[in-house]
Enzyme design. Structure first.
Site, mmCIF file in Angstrom:
data_model
loop_
_atom_site.group_PDB
_atom_site.id
_atom_site.type_symbol
_atom_site.label_atom_id
_atom_site.label_comp_id
_atom_site.label_asym_id
_atom_site.label_seq_id
_atom_site.Cartn_x
_atom_site.Cartn_y
_atom_site.Cartn_z
ATOM 1 N N GLU A 129 0.822 -1.087 -0.153
ATOM 2 C CA GLU A 129 0.063 -0.025 -0.140
ATOM 3 C C GLU A 129 0.947 1.320 0.100
ATOM 4 O O GLU A 129 2.117 1.323 0.277
ATOM 5 C CB GLU A 129 -0.626 -0.036 1.378
ATOM 6 C CG GLU A 129 -0.281 -0.067 2.615
ATOM 7 C CD GLU A 129 -0.720 -0.438 3.796
ATOM 8 O OE1 GLU A 129 -2.038 -1.057 3.707
ATOM 9 O OE2 GLU A 129 -0.564 0.106 4.812
ATOM 10 N N CYS A 144 3.889 8.130 1.461
ATOM 11 C CA CYS A 144 4.189 7.354 2.389
ATOM 12 C C CYS A 144 4.483 6.013 1.437
ATOM 13 O O CYS A 144 3.492 5.266 1.045
ATOM 14 C CB CYS A 144 3.185 7.433 3.341
ATOM 15 S SG CYS A 144 3.843 6.085 4.784
ATOM 16 N N CYS A 172 6.325 -7.285 7.073
ATOM 17 C CA CYS A 172 7.518 -6.990 7.956
ATOM 18 C C CYS A 172 7.900 -8.039 8.842
ATOM 19 O O CYS A 172 7.128 -8.667 9.454
ATOM 20 C CB CYS A 172 7.219 -5.594 8.601
ATOM 21 S SG CYS A 172 8.812 -4.997 9.479
ATOM 22 N N CYS A 194 6.532 -5.524 15.710
ATOM 23 C CA CYS A 194 5.882 -4.662 16.501
ATOM 24 C C CYS A 194 4.574 -4.911 16.863
ATOM 25 O O CYS A 194 3.580 -5.016 16.024
ATOM 26 C CB CYS A 194 6.213 -2.995 16.078
ATOM 27 S SG CYS A 194 7.891 -2.904 15.754
ATOM 28 N N CYS A 203 1.423 -2.798 15.320
ATOM 29 C CA CYS A 203 1.334 -2.212 13.949
ATOM 30 C C CYS A 203 0.863 -3.400 13.438
ATOM 31 O O CYS A 203 1.106 -4.620 13.356
ATOM 32 C CB CYS A 203 3.026 -2.111 13.647
ATOM 33 S SG CYS A 203 3.201 -2.120 11.694
ATOM 34 N N GLU A 250 10.496 -2.578 7.012
ATOM 35 C CA GLU A 250 11.537 -2.003 7.420
ATOM 36 C C GLU A 250 12.302 -1.809 6.417
ATOM 37 O O GLU A 250 13.231 -2.341 5.890
ATOM 38 C CB GLU A 250 11.961 -2.889 8.501
ATOM 39 C CG GLU A 250 13.443 -2.495 9.178
ATOM 40 C CD GLU A 250 13.538 -1.094 9.442
ATOM 41 O OE1 GLU A 250 12.590 -0.735 10.265
ATOM 42 O OE2 GLU A 250 14.672 -0.313 9.464
ATOM 43 N N SER A 260 11.955 5.241 15.107
ATOM 44 C CA SER A 260 10.864 4.857 15.858
ATOM 45 C C SER A 260 11.226 4.230 17.356
ATOM 46 O O SER A 260 11.505 3.280 17.468
ATOM 47 C CB SER A 260 9.994 3.676 15.348
ATOM 48 O OG SER A 260 9.423 3.913 13.891
ATOM 49 N N CYS A 284 -0.687 2.187 8.772
ATOM 50 C CA CYS A 284 0.478 1.272 8.253
ATOM 51 C C CYS A 284 -0.071 0.026 8.202
ATOM 52 O O CYS A 284 -0.553 -0.611 9.340
ATOM 53 C CB CYS A 284 1.605 1.264 9.311
ATOM 54 S SG CYS A 284 3.180 0.128 9.049
HETATM 55 N N1 SAH Z 1 9.486 0.018 9.877
HETATM 56 C C1 SAH Z 1 9.683 1.433 10.043
HETATM 57 C C2 SAH Z 1 9.107 2.222 9.019
HETATM 58 C C3 SAH Z 1 7.478 1.749 8.616
HETATM 59 S S1 SAH Z 1 6.324 2.192 10.135
HETATM 60 C C4 SAH Z 1 9.556 1.723 11.427
HETATM 61 O O1 SAH Z 1 9.168 1.115 12.127
HETATM 62 O O2 SAH Z 1 9.802 2.904 11.579
HETATM 63 C C5 SAH Z 1 6.375 3.915 10.222
HETATM 64 C C6 SAH Z 1 5.931 4.508 11.444
HETATM 65 O O3 SAH Z 1 4.559 4.134 11.642
HETATM 66 C C7 SAH Z 1 6.749 4.162 12.547
HETATM 67 O O4 SAH Z 1 6.918 4.893 13.302
HETATM 68 C C8 SAH Z 1 5.414 3.054 13.409
HETATM 69 O O5 SAH Z 1 6.084 2.840 14.774
HETATM 70 C C9 SAH Z 1 4.213 3.915 13.174
HETATM 71 N N2 SAH Z 1 3.038 2.986 13.355
HETATM 72 C C10 SAH Z 1 2.721 1.605 13.019
HETATM 73 N N3 SAH Z 1 1.603 1.427 13.216
HETATM 74 C C11 SAH Z 1 0.877 2.450 13.609
HETATM 75 C C12 SAH Z 1 -0.361 2.978 14.110
HETATM 76 N N4 SAH Z 1 -1.175 2.022 14.065
HETATM 77 N N5 SAH Z 1 -0.398 4.211 14.496
HETATM 78 C C13 SAH Z 1 0.411 5.118 14.340
HETATM 79 N N6 SAH Z 1 1.776 5.054 13.998
HETATM 80 C C14 SAH Z 1 1.808 3.642 13.641
HETATM 81 FE FE1 SF4 Z 2 7.516 -3.539 10.908
HETATM 82 FE FE2 SF4 Z 2 7.888 -0.749 11.503
HETATM 83 FE FE3 SF4 Z 2 5.259 -2.045 11.754
HETATM 84 FE FE4 SF4 Z 2 7.455 -2.500 13.575
HETATM 85 S S1 SF4 Z 2 6.349 -0.629 13.063
HETATM 86 S S2 SF4 Z 2 6.226 -4.141 12.443
HETATM 87 S S3 SF4 Z 2 9.400 -2.221 12.123
HETATM 88 S S4 SF4 Z 2 6.450 -2.070 9.874
#
Ligand code: SAH
Ligand code: SF4
Length: 340
Positions: free
Chosen positions: A83, A97, A104, A108, A111, A155, A210, A328
């Site tokens: 996406e 974005c 991934c 996390c 996420c 990531e 992050s 995300c």
């Molecule tokens: N993997 C990388 C980049 C993709 S995620 C990373 O983790 O930084 C991009 C950002 O969105 C990260 O800061 C992540 O923690 C955040 N994120 C993930 N799920 C989210 C959600 N449901 N609400 C707000 N931010 C979120």
């Molecule tokens: Fe992967 Fe970033 Fe989501 Fe963590 S926050 S699971 S590193 S996409």
């Protein structure tokens, strides 16, 4: 079709290198298939079509949010899905974005991409074509694709060769996208070797990290990566990056109700970041499951104020596109089963 494959076909046919730029220009102008790349002769188009489709990503669904955010679900050659989200700002600026991987591996807990597991890395052109689609959309809105952030699925630091290749193309003047390096941000979960690699990359892109918690126990519960690279090692990598590049690091901190949003958390965070060149982005959580909730606005304001009182530069990043599931991983995980 992958660009290396196209380059191979063109070379085999003895075609000049500028054919590739003609192809990219046609994609940027909205050509959907080889038959619409009218700058190439009919015979050449037919030969290329025998080798594969013009695009390596294909829009399957486009959703427009009440706040102007546009979100695409995109299909890849092998049937997997990613996406991309285009966010509207004032003065005709747009931020895209992009995804860097299918799914991934880092899991996390908050996420939704993390809960799908890892599918595969994206290629350079699977990343760049997300931007070509978005640039076309921006044109239609009489706006400009000015910023690209690697904050979609995946990531980026675990797919750095493709991410670097894509950044070069995003930055390259026309028929590249001509986006200023400072308007491109790579967001990482805290993959320490990737931070070291980015500091040697010649284009001055932004680094976003992050962090999301101010103590190891809380962070490890939210983000398994913290067991491998705990906060101290992550922040030393950030400080080395600042020293080497002279640029600051953007710390992302998603505020989760009762998890990481107390006054003590704010003070601990300020203490951790006290002598660095950091900017803290507080992120409104876009709820994706039952485990976490977004912080209440008064707790968010209190957190921000505490950071500012401690002398940190901080701001709140508002959630956008919530009505089209633009957080995300959300759209794909609702539309399709987890990628294998
Ligand atoms: N993997 C990388 C980049 C993709 S995620 C990373 O983790 O930084 C991009 C950002 O969105 C990260 O800061 C992540 O923690 C955040 N994120 C993930 N799920 C989210 C959600 N449901 N609400 C707000 N931010 C979120
Ligand atoms: Fe992967 Fe970033 Fe989501 Fe963590 S926050 S699971 S590193 S996409």
């Amino acid at each position: 079709m992958d660009r290396d494959a196209i380059a191979g076909v063109l070379a085999e046919l003895g075609e000049p290198a500028y054919r590739m730029d003609q192809i990219v220009r046609a994609q940027r102008a909205g050509a959907r298939g080889w038959d619409e790349v009218t700058t190439l002769g009919k015979g050449l188009r037919a030969t290329l079509a025998e080798h594969g489709a013009l695009w390596s990503v294909e829009p399957l669904e486009r959703a427009v949010s009440g706040d102007g955010t546009v979100k695409w679900r995109l299909g890849l050659d092998d049937g997997r899905q990613i996406e991309a989200v285009l966010i509207a700002h004032a003065r005709g600026r747009r931020t895209l974005c992009v995804s860097s991987q299918v799914g991934c591996a880092l899991g996390c807990r908050f996420c939704s991409t993390g809960t799908m597991g890892f599918g595969r890395d994206l290629s350079v052109w699977e990343i760049v074509e997300q931007a070509l689609i978005a640039a076309r959309e921006a044109d239609d809105q009489a706006a400009r694709l000015s910023n690209v952030v690697f904050m979609g699925m995946g990531e980026p630091m675990q797919n750095l060769p493709a991410v670097f290749g894509a950044i070069e193309e995003l930055h390259r003047p026309a028929p590249g996208l001509g986006i200023s390096a400072r308007q491109i941000a790579v967001s990482t979960v805290g993959w320490v070797p990737g931070i070291a690699a980015l500091q040697d990359f010649p284009l001055p892109v932004r680094l976003a990290v992050s962090l999301h918690a101010a103590d190891d126990e809380t962070r490890s519960r939210m983000m398994p990566i913290n067991q491998r690279y705990p906060i101290a090692s992550l922040l030393s990598a950030c400080r080395r990056y600042c020293d080497k590049t002279g640029r600051r690091v953007f710390i992302e901190y998603v505020l989760l109700d009762g998890v990481n949003d107390s006054l003590e958390d704010a003070k601990r965070l300020a203490q951790l970041l006290r002598d660095g060149r950091f900017h803290v982005n507080l992120i409104e959580y876009n709820a994706t499951g039952d485990e976490y909730r977004a912080s209440r606005p008064e707790r968010r304001e209190r957190f921000l104020l505490a950071l500012e009182r401690a002398g940190l530069e901080a701001s709140v990043r508002r959630s956008r596109g919530a009505d089209v599931d633009a957080a995300c991983g959300q759209l794909v995980s609702r539309a399709a089963p987890a990628p294998a």
